[in-house]
Design an enzyme around this catalytic site. Structure first.
Site, mmCIF file in Angstrom:
data_model
loop_
_atom_site.group_PDB
_atom_site.id
_atom_site.type_symbol
_atom_site.label_atom_id
_atom_site.label_comp_id
_atom_site.label_asym_id
_atom_site.label_seq_id
_atom_site.Cartn_x
_atom_site.Cartn_y
_atom_site.Cartn_z
ATOM 1 C CB CYS A 2 -5.690 14.390 5.893
ATOM 2 S SG CYS A 2 -7.098 15.289 5.280
ATOM 3 N NE ARG A 27 -0.708 11.539 4.438
ATOM 4 C CZ ARG A 27 -0.719 10.386 3.810
ATOM 5 N NH1 ARG A 27 0.383 9.936 3.267
ATOM 6 N NH2 ARG A 27 -1.821 9.678 3.720
ATOM 7 C CD1 TRP A 74 -5.548 18.462 -0.720
ATOM 8 C CD2 TRP A 74 -7.321 17.104 -0.738
ATOM 9 N NE1 TRP A 74 -6.061 18.442 -1.996
ATOM 10 C CE2 TRP A 74 -7.140 17.616 -2.037
ATOM 11 C CE3 TRP A 74 -8.380 16.221 -0.512
ATOM 12 C CZ2 TRP A 74 -7.975 17.278 -3.102
ATOM 13 C CZ3 TRP A 74 -9.206 15.887 -1.572
ATOM 14 C CH2 TRP A 74 -8.999 16.410 -2.856
ATOM 15 C CG ASN A 100 -5.627 10.301 5.787
ATOM 16 O OD1 ASN A 100 -6.171 10.895 4.874
ATOM 17 N ND2 ASN A 100 -4.704 9.384 5.603
ATOM 18 C CD GLU A 520 4.656 13.500 -16.122
ATOM 19 O OE1 GLU A 520 3.460 13.165 -16.125
ATOM 20 O OE2 GLU A 520 5.277 13.771 -15.079
ATOM 21 C CE LYS A 524 4.804 16.541 -13.078
ATOM 22 N NZ LYS A 524 4.735 15.140 -12.980
ATOM 23 C CD GLU A 527 1.614 18.059 -11.119
ATOM 24 O OE1 GLU A 527 0.845 17.568 -10.289
ATOM 25 O OE2 GLU A 527 2.497 17.394 -11.688
ATOM 26 C CE LYS A 642 5.141 12.840 -4.242
ATOM 27 N NZ LYS A 642 5.436 13.233 -5.618
HETATM 28 C C1 F6R Z 1 1.578 14.523 -10.901
HETATM 29 C C2 F6R Z 1 1.260 13.672 -9.784
HETATM 30 C C3 F6R Z 1 -0.061 12.986 -9.753
HETATM 31 C C4 F6R Z 1 0.172 11.529 -9.342
HETATM 32 C C5 F6R Z 1 -1.163 10.803 -9.149
HETATM 33 C C6 F6R Z 1 -0.960 9.341 -8.838
HETATM 34 O O1 F6R Z 1 2.835 15.093 -10.775
HETATM 35 O O2 F6R Z 1 2.066 13.526 -8.916
HETATM 36 O O3 F6R Z 1 -0.719 13.064 -10.962
HETATM 37 O O4 F6R Z 1 0.930 10.914 -10.333
HETATM 38 O O5 F6R Z 1 -1.868 11.406 -8.110
HETATM 39 O O6 F6R Z 1 -0.172 9.188 -7.705
HETATM 40 P P1 F6R Z 1 0.506 7.804 -7.357
HETATM 41 O O7 F6R Z 1 1.553 7.545 -8.371
HETATM 42 O O8 F6R Z 1 1.045 7.972 -5.981
HETATM 43 O O9 F6R Z 1 -0.585 6.782 -7.432
#
Ligand code: F6R
Length: 647
Positions: A2, A27, A74, A100, A520, A524, A527, A642
């Site tokens: 959010c 977000r 979200w 949020n 990974e 990718k 998602e 994100k």
């Molecule tokens: C995948 C992705 C998520 C983040 C995860 C952790 O592309 O972006 O799997 O890696 O939510 O996020 P951070 O690194 O911000 O803790």
């Protein structure tokens, strides 16, 4: 998750709020809303779905007010429907709130409010807040003298009753010249200082086109924004004197330029950010001491007592008598951490455990002295990672009052909640990443781990100097090699990706240091394209997953010459024998040996230790183009956000 924004000044608030929400849409993007105060009335619009729905609604009405708040959601409590979209209101529509986070005790608060006759129009946890504020404002006995304003006082009383991590912004029709904001726990909120106008937002990209002067509210702080300025207090009621800092980030960073999506732009930024990161942390004046450089297999170079070639700027006490390392992370950061484990163990001889932060929180490993704990999070806001680190911080303080707390963060946002929590940080310096799928922050997390492992190897004397120099030389060549992949493979992979328009499952195989790259690659793809994909250690396929294979399931095998090369090729053969279409990520020079592959995505040849940084690039491009050809919203995939700031 959010995003919240707020504005008070002289311009039309709704336009500024809308532009701010567009920068925060990463977000959360399942509904959005705005509220402004004009002529002692609250005006509000809300819309289900992406922000353009809200923009379309805004185009049809007039919202001239110079004060307001906004939200992009979200969903946590309640489906993504318009009636659950923020802002939420009290019974009389005199108070509007955006939030949020999660109000953990909302059920009991809601029951108590219902018993007093309040009616609710949403299933959200947030809606209790305006009703609680309404209660305080309506009761003259509840109000306290000597507070900055009645609205501030009411919000202040209410936040002290809320449990959970949250950031809120509140406006009121009866107090039309102020916004009250507050933060508790890991829900970021920053204040922007303009000329006679003030802003608040969950993240700085929403502010940078208006001001560079920004102050991050800390947990248990509450602030009042008026036309005259900003007053900040602690939840305990103490007035705080805080000074904004000047941001380095510019508005143009939050721009796609000529790329169709942020993700593609960020993939293409990787040579530059890897170069910058290496430049920031490698000593340019460092040279191998000539006397130590001459080595042979029997007489490796002795270890110098001189300066390490790496300058991470960490406290020396972090490294003293280290016995082991534990790493907490989630998602892509967890994958980077698995490669970090490989490097710390193989280069610096340090036993390393990598844990999902969300698991470690509730089943921590037994506490051991002399353990370095690393939290890896690009956003610095992931709730699980912050909670696992907080738990570890408290354990260290309890168990070893005399010894240093060995806590290190690896993040791309040094100003984040992680930055405030841990005393030592490695900033991955990749610049703001907007696409939800992490790409450039992943490769710079890897660079951070290479540098940390080498610095530890240097200080712990686990590698000869000339080997350290060889690895550093290899690292310095990576940006050029990434560039080569992007320039020579980009268009080919774009075309190749069309062949998977109907594919429903993918398998990614890797071993050793490249097993996390298989994970990974699969993450990718799933998602952003919603294709089911699994990453597997190649040698484990025969223990079950090989049953999945047939001609409809492509298998991507990462075959890098080195310690497990032949093993991976044999595992790939096993998949081919089950009719799988075999795609190889392997150096061109080895294509004769790798004629088992139906398709090749070639990468430049580098030593196995450095290969993950190159092997991941074609996998990012493949996922991107498969999703883009399917017409999907690559930068904002469904159900994701994100920053995952809820548990
Ligand atoms: C995948 C992705 C998520 C983040 C995860 C952790 O592309 O972006 O799997 O890696 O939510 O996020 P951070 O690194 O911000 O803790």
């Amino acid at each position: 998750m959010c995003g919240i924004v707020g504005y008070i000044g002289t311009q039309t608030a709704s336009e500024i709020l809308m532009a701010g929400l567009e920068k925060l849409e990463y977000r959360g993007y399942d509904s959005a809303g705005l509220a402004t105060v004009f002529d002692h009335q609250i005006y509000s619009i809300r819309a289900k779905g992406k922000l353009y729905n809200l923009r379309n609604k805004l185009a049809q009405i007039d919202m001239p007010a110079p004060i307001g708040i906004g939200h992009t959601r979200w969903a946590t409590h309640g489906k993504p429907e318009e009636h659950n979209a923020h802002p939420h209101f009290d019974s009389q529509q005199r108070v509007a709130v955006v939030q949020n986070g999660i109000i953990e005790n909302y059920r009991e608060l809601k029951d108590a409010l219902k018993a007093k006759g309040h009616t609710f129009t949403s299933e959200t946890d947030t809606e209790v807040i305006p009703h609680l504020i309404e209660e305080v404002l309506a009761d003259p006995r509840a109000q306290r003298p000597f507070t900055p304003s009645p609205l501030f006082d009411a919000v202040h009383q209410v936040v002290n009753r809320l449990k959970g991590a949250f950031a809120i912004a509140v406006i009121s029709a009866d107090h039309p010249n102020e916004i009250v904001i507050a933060r508790q726990g890991a829900a970021p909120l920053c204040i922007g200082f303009g000329q006679g106008e003030f802003f608040c937002a969950s993240d700085t990209p929403a502010l940078v086109s208006h001001t560079q002067a920004v102050l991050h509210l800390e947990s248990h702080e509450i602030a009042r924004l008026t036309h005259l300025g900003v007053e900040i207090y602690s939840f305990a009621g103490e007035r705080l004197n805080k000074i904004p800092r000047i941001l380095e980030v510019s508005a143009s960073l939050v721009d796609k330029h000529t790329f169709k999506h942020f993700m593609l732009k960020e993939i293409h930024e990787q040579p530059g950010v890897v170069r910058d990161c290496l430049q920031a942390y490698l000593r340019s004046d460092w040279e191998l001491e000539p006397a130590l450089a001459k080595t042979d297999a029997l007489h490796p170079a002795p270890i110098s007592s001189g300066q390490s070639p790496i300058q991470l700027g960490l406290d020396a006490a972090l490294y003293d008598n280290l016995a082991q390392v534990q790493i907490f992370a989630c998602g892509t950061s967890w994958h980077a951490s698995l490669i970090g484990k490989y490097l710390l163990e193989q280069l610096a001889d340090l036993p390393t455990v990598v844990q999902y932060a969300s698991e470690a929180r509730y089943a921590p490993a037994p506490w051991r002295p002399n353990t370095l704990t690393i939290g890896v999070t690009q956003s610095g806001e992931t709730a699980d990672t912050l909670a696992a680190l907080t738990m570890e911080l408290q354990r260290s303080q309890r168990e070893a009052a005399q010894s240093p707390v060995r806590l290190l963060g690896i993040t791309n946002r040094s100003e984040s909640s992680l930055g405030q929590l841990v005393p030592n940080l490695i900033d991955t310096r990749a610049g703001l990443e907007v696409g939800v799928a992490a790409t450039k922050t992943f490769v710079t997390q890897l660079i951070a781990f290479y540098l940390l492992a080498l610095d530890l190897a240097w200080k712990r004397r686990t590698l000869p100097q000339d080997r350290i120099q060889e690895i550093i030389n290899g690292l310095r060549q990576l940006p050029g090699k990434i560039e080569l992949i992007l320039n020579t493979q980009g268009e080919k992979i774009e075309e190749f990706a069309r062949e998977f328009n109907e594919t429903q499952d993918f398998i990614f195989l890797g071993r050793g240091i490249n097993f996390p790259i298989a994970l990974e690659g699969a993450l990718k793809l799933k998602e952003i394209s919603y294709i089911h994909a699994e990453g597997y250690p190649a040698g484990e396929m025969k223990h079950g997953p090989i049953a999945l294979l047939d001609e409809k399931v492509p298998v991507v095998a990462i075959a890098t010459p080195g310690s497990v090369y032949e093993k991976v090729l044999s595992n790939a053969q096993e998949a081919k024998a089950r009719d799988a279409r075999l795609i190889g990520i392997t150096p061109k020079e080895f294509s004769a040996e790798t004629d088992i592959f139906d398709d090749l995505l070639p990468v430049p040849l580098v030593e196995e230790l450095l290969s993950p940084i190159l092997n991941v690039i074609p996998l990012q491009l493949l996922s991107y183009y498969i999703a883009a050809h399917r017409g999907l919203d690559v930068d904002q995939p469904r159900n994701l956000a994100k920053s995952v700031t809820v548990e």
